[in-house]
Scaffold this active site. Structure first.
Site, PDB file in Angstrom:
ATOM      1  N   ARG A  59       0.802  -1.222   0.000  1.00 28.05           N
ATOM      2  CA  ARG A  59       0.000   0.000   0.000  1.00 28.05           C
ATOM      3  C   ARG A  59       0.835   1.271   0.000  1.00 28.05           C
ATOM      4  NH1 ARG A  59      -4.707  -0.818   4.279  1.00 28.05           N
ATOM      5  NH2 ARG A  59      -2.929  -0.768   5.680  1.00 28.05           N
ATOM      6  N   GLU A  96       4.100  -6.464  13.159  1.00 32.26           N
ATOM      7  CA  GLU A  96       3.112  -6.651  14.217  1.00 32.26           C
ATOM      8  C   GLU A  96       2.663  -8.099  14.361  1.00 32.26           C
ATOM      9  OE1 GLU A  96      -1.239  -4.723  15.372  1.00 32.26           O
ATOM     10  OE2 GLU A  96      -0.247  -4.150  13.529  1.00 32.26           O
TER      11      GLU A  96
END
Length: 175
Positions: A59, A96
């Site tokens: 992205r 993450e």
């Protein structure tokens, strides 16, 4: 459309891509031409003449390539492992919810140039850290980091500031 209206189009998707993750879906923002332009125009404030603009897959590519095009400057793709066809530098990193590898072409940064680095989300800082290392190895120098979203609780900004105190970070949305 102002920048606040643009970022208000981002929607949170719980438990994606796995339980416990709150995914920030930017597709409604991207699907609105005025919102997409508002973000790109805001990011343009940080671009310098004759610099390269690097974007991190996937992205980060969207905003970095749009900005590079509007600024008439070069776009540098920083991709996941195995996606670039020429000789590369590779860098593993933690994120993450796992680990991954980023790569950059060895000749991606012409003339030891300055680089504006863009990603969609600043979370733990691992992805951006890996990208900075790759830009450095390719002979460039990151002068600014831009992120659409920042997850403050994951302390990525603090991690990057401790390691790269000379590189300012700007995030449009901090949650």
């Amino acid at each position: 459309m102002n920048i606040d209206e643009a970022v208000s189009l981002i929607r949170a998707i719980p438990d994606y891509p796995k339980p416990g993750i709150l995914f920030q879906d930017i597709t409604p923002l991207l699907g609105n031409g005025e919102a997409f332009t508002a973000v790109t125009d805001h990011f343009a404030q940080f671009a310098r003449a004759s610099t390269s603009i690097a974007g991190i897959e996937a992205r980060g590519f969207i905003f970095a390539s749009a900005l590079a095009n509007s600024m008439k400057t070069g776009f540098v793709p920083i991709r996941k492992a195995g996606k670039l066809p020429h000789a590369v530098f590779s860098q593993s990193y933690g994120l993450e919810y796992g680990t991954d590898i980023l790569e950059i072409h060895v000749d991606a940064i012409p003339f030891a140039g300055e680089v504006l680095l863009i990603d969609d989300v600043l979370a733990t800082g691992g992805t951006l850290d890996a990208a900075i290392q790759l830009v450095n190895r390719a002979g460039g120098s990151v002068y600014q980091i831009l992120a659409l979203l920042e997850i403050q609780a994951l302390e990525g900004r603090a991690r990057l500031a401790a390691k790269y105190p000379h590189i300012p970070v700007h995030s449009l949305v901090v949650s």
